[in-house]
Each structure stands twice: as C-alpha cells, then as structure tokens.
Scaffold this active site. Structure first.
Site, PDB file in Angstrom:
ATOM      1  N   GLY A  46       0.837  -1.197   0.000  1.00  8.41           N
ATOM      2  CA  GLY A  46       0.000   0.000   0.000  1.00  8.41           C
ATOM      3  C   GLY A  46       0.866   1.238   0.000  1.00  8.41           C
ATOM      4  O   GLY A  46       2.077   1.166   0.277  1.00  8.41           O
ATOM      5  N   GLN A  51       2.591   9.910   2.098  1.00 10.78           N
ATOM      6  CA  GLN A  51       3.962   9.383   2.141  1.00 10.78           C
ATOM      7  C   GLN A  51       4.845   9.917   1.010  1.00 10.78           C
ATOM      8  O   GLN A  51       6.060   9.817   1.093  1.00 10.78           O
ATOM      9  CB  GLN A  51       3.937   7.847   2.096  1.00 10.78           C
ATOM     10  N   CYS A  92       6.029  -0.430   7.423  1.00 17.48           N
ATOM     11  CA  CYS A  92       5.665   0.838   6.773  1.00 17.48           C
ATOM     12  C   CYS A  92       6.831   1.268   5.892  1.00 17.48           C
ATOM     13  O   CYS A  92       7.981   1.263   6.348  1.00 17.48           O
ATOM     14  CB  CYS A  92       5.373   1.899   7.833  1.00 17.48           C
ATOM     15  N   LEU A  93       6.513   1.659   4.672  1.00 15.67           N
ATOM     16  CA  LEU A  93       7.574   2.095   3.753  1.00 15.67           C
ATOM     17  C   LEU A  93       8.238   3.382   4.256  1.00 15.67           C
ATOM     18  O   LEU A  93       9.357   3.687   3.851  1.00 15.67           O
ATOM     19  CB  LEU A  93       7.006   2.289   2.343  1.00 15.67           C
ATOM     20  N   HIS A 134      -4.290   1.027   7.892  1.00 18.81           N
ATOM     21  CA  HIS A 134      -2.950   1.632   8.008  1.00 18.81           C
ATOM     22  C   HIS A 134      -2.853   2.858   7.091  1.00 18.81           C
ATOM     23  O   HIS A 134      -2.359   3.916   7.497  1.00 18.81           O
ATOM     24  CB  HIS A 134      -1.921   0.557   7.626  1.00 18.81           C
ATOM     25  N   GLU A 135      -3.349   2.718   5.852  1.00 17.75           N
ATOM     26  CA  GLU A 135      -3.247   3.834   4.881  1.00 17.75           C
ATOM     27  C   GLU A 135      -4.178   4.983   5.265  1.00 17.75           C
ATOM     28  O   GLU A 135      -3.838   6.158   5.073  1.00 17.75           O
ATOM     29  CB  GLU A 135      -3.562   3.342   3.466  1.00 17.75           C
ATOM     30  N   HIS A 138      -2.460   7.100   7.653  1.00 16.39           N
ATOM     31  CA  HIS A 138      -1.513   8.032   7.001  1.00 16.39           C
ATOM     32  C   HIS A 138      -2.242   9.307   6.558  1.00 16.39           C
ATOM     33  O   HIS A 138      -1.715  10.413   6.710  1.00 16.39           O
ATOM     34  CB  HIS A 138      -0.869   7.379   5.770  1.00 16.39           C
TER      35      HIS A 138
HETATM   36  O1  K1U Z   1       1.844   2.335   4.035  1.00 16.26           O
HETATM   37  C1  K1U Z   1       2.876   1.707   3.849  1.00 16.26           C
HETATM   38  O2  K1U Z   1       3.917   2.143   4.278  1.00 16.26           O
HETATM   39  C2  K1U Z   1       2.839   0.388   3.115  1.00 16.26           C
HETATM   40  C3  K1U Z   1       2.835  -0.796   4.060  1.00 16.26           C
HETATM   41  C4  K1U Z   1       1.433  -1.313   4.188  1.00 16.26           C
HETATM   42  C5  K1U Z   1       1.197  -2.328   5.263  1.00 16.26           C
HETATM   43  C6  K1U Z   1       1.754  -3.581   5.233  1.00 16.26           C
HETATM   44  C7  K1U Z   1       1.486  -4.500   6.232  1.00 16.26           C
HETATM   45  C8  K1U Z   1       0.666  -4.183   7.252  1.00 16.26           C
HETATM   46  C9  K1U Z   1       0.140  -2.929   7.295  1.00 16.26           C
HETATM   47  C10 K1U Z   1       0.397  -2.018   6.298  1.00 16.26           C
HETATM   48  C11 K1U Z   1       3.748  -1.865   3.498  1.00 16.26           C
HETATM   49  O3  K1U Z   1       3.618  -2.260   2.399  1.00 16.26           O
HETATM   50  S1  K1U Z   1       4.948  -2.484   4.553  1.00 16.26           S
HETATM   51  C12 K1U Z   1       5.975  -3.558   3.650  1.00 16.26           C
HETATM   52  C13 K1U Z   1       5.424  -4.797   3.085  1.00 16.26           C
HETATM   53  O4  K1U Z   1       5.674  -4.977   1.936  1.00 16.26           O
HETATM   54  C14 K1U Z   1       4.621  -5.824   3.769  1.00 16.26           C
HETATM   55  C15 K1U Z   1       4.573  -6.003   5.129  1.00 16.26           C
HETATM   56  C16 K1U Z   1       3.778  -6.998   5.695  1.00 16.26           C
HETATM   57  C17 K1U Z   1       3.054  -7.843   4.918  1.00 16.26           C
HETATM   58  C18 K1U Z   1       3.121  -7.688   3.545  1.00 16.26           C
HETATM   59  C19 K1U Z   1       3.915  -6.702   2.989  1.00 16.26           C
HETATM   60 ZN    ZN Z   2       2.834   3.133   6.192  1.00 14.79          ZN
END
Ligand code: K1U
Ligand code: ZN
Length: 168
Positions: A46, A51, A92-93, A134-135, A138
């Site tokens: 996401g 961001q 989170c990225l 989560h988004e 943000h």
């Molecule tokens: O908003 C962001 O920073 C993106 C975030 C979204 C998210 C992932 C997992 C749980 C809640 C929110 C990410 O993509 S984090 C990195 C990731 O690729 C990932 C992490 C956990 C599961 C699957 C992917």
């Molecule tokens: Zn995030």
C-alpha cells in the site's frame, strides 16, 4: 511514469492531515500511476499520498500475491468495522526495517472513488483490511509507530535519525 520520493519517519510532513480530492483529471491519474510504480518498486502492499508529500485523500493498494490487482481509493471513508479485532505485524515504507504488532479490525467496508470519480463500496478482510486501516491513518497524519509505547517509539525515532544521518 516516475518514481516518487517516500518520506521517512520522523519527517513532520507525515503528520499533515490530507484534504479531499476535488478534481478527477489527468494530473490525478498521473499521480496514481506514479504512486503505483513507487509502491511496486518498494515492494509495498500500500501507499498513501501523504507518504509522497501530497496531502490529498488518495491511497493505492495491492495485496495480491501476483501483484496485479491494484486498488485505487480516492476520498476513502471506512463505513463499517468488524467487532472482531486482531493484533498483527505491520511494516511501513516510511519506517523501513521496523515491524511491530498493531491491533486492527479484521474486516472493514470502505467507500471510495476510483481515479475516474466512480464511487463504490468494497469489503476488505485480512491483510487488505489491515492495509486499508494503516493507509487511512496516514491520510490523518498518523504513522503506525504511534500505536507503540513511547519507549519503543523513541527508540525507533533515534534509529531512523541515525540511519538518515549515515545515508546523508
Ligand atoms: O503504508 C505503507 O507504508 C505500506 C505498508 C502497508 C502495510 C503492510 C502491512 C501491514 C500494514 C500495512 C507496506 O507495504 S509495509 C511492507 C510490506 O511490503 C509488507 C509487510 C507486511 C506484509 C506484507 C507486505
Ligand atoms: Zn505506512
């Protein structure tokens, strides 16, 4: 298309509250395409406009294994939360390398427009539901580390600032 710069915690711009999108034009669709490219390149599931330092209510998601089911949420509103909640690991990225548990609703319904202004309601569960919540945080200027204890959050802040200093 272009890769966009992702703001890193503790950047104060991550705490700005996003405002609604009012114009569905080519500029918006280019931003959506750039955000999707940025999300895929960073291997995220996401990305919120906040961001990438754009403070409008816009989110892109793709929680599919094949990475070919992009969802675009413009002006998203959560209309229903399941009573059932679960604590799961989040990343989170904007906080690279940090993962911790956050409690969220297991399922949500979200009403949003697509990049053409077409409004629809979708139901999300599992990773997609977590990602939507989560988004949406943000867009309200909230980063997931704010659910953690002040001690953990301060440790993360110090670690991030040190890494940013080393990279500079
Ligand atoms: O908003 C962001 O920073 C993106 C975030 C979204 C998210 C992932 C997992 C749980 C809640 C929110 C990410 O993509 S984090 C990195 C990731 O690729 C990932 C992490 C956990 C599961 C699957 C992917
Ligand atoms: Zn995030």
């Amino acid at each position: 298309m272009a890769l966009l710069n992702i703001l890193c915690y503790p950047d104060s711009r991550l705490h700005k509250v996003a405002t609604p999108v009012t114009t569905f034009d080519e500029k918006l669709r280019k931003l959506v395409a750039d955000m999707l490219e940025t999300m895929y390149e960073a291997q995220g599931v996401g990305l919120a406009a906040t961001q990438v330092d754009v403070h409008q209510r816009l989110v892109v998601l793709d929680t599919s294994e094949e990475r070919n089911q992009a969802t675009v949420l413009v002006n998203p509103e959560i209309t229903w939360y399941s009573e059932e909640r679960v604590k799961g690991e989040e990343g989170c990225l904007s906080v690279p390398g940090i993962y911790d548990g956050v409690e969220r609703a297991v399922a949500v319904k979200v009403k949003a427009a697509d990049e053409h202004g077409q409004v629809r309601e979708l139901e999300a569960e599992g990773l997609m539901a977590v990602c939507v919540q989560h988004e949406m945080d943000h867009l309200m200027g909230k980063v997931f580390v704010e659910y953690l204890s002040p001690l953990k959050r301060n440790r993360i802040k110090t670690k991030m600032l040190k890494a940013q200093k080393e990279d500079a």
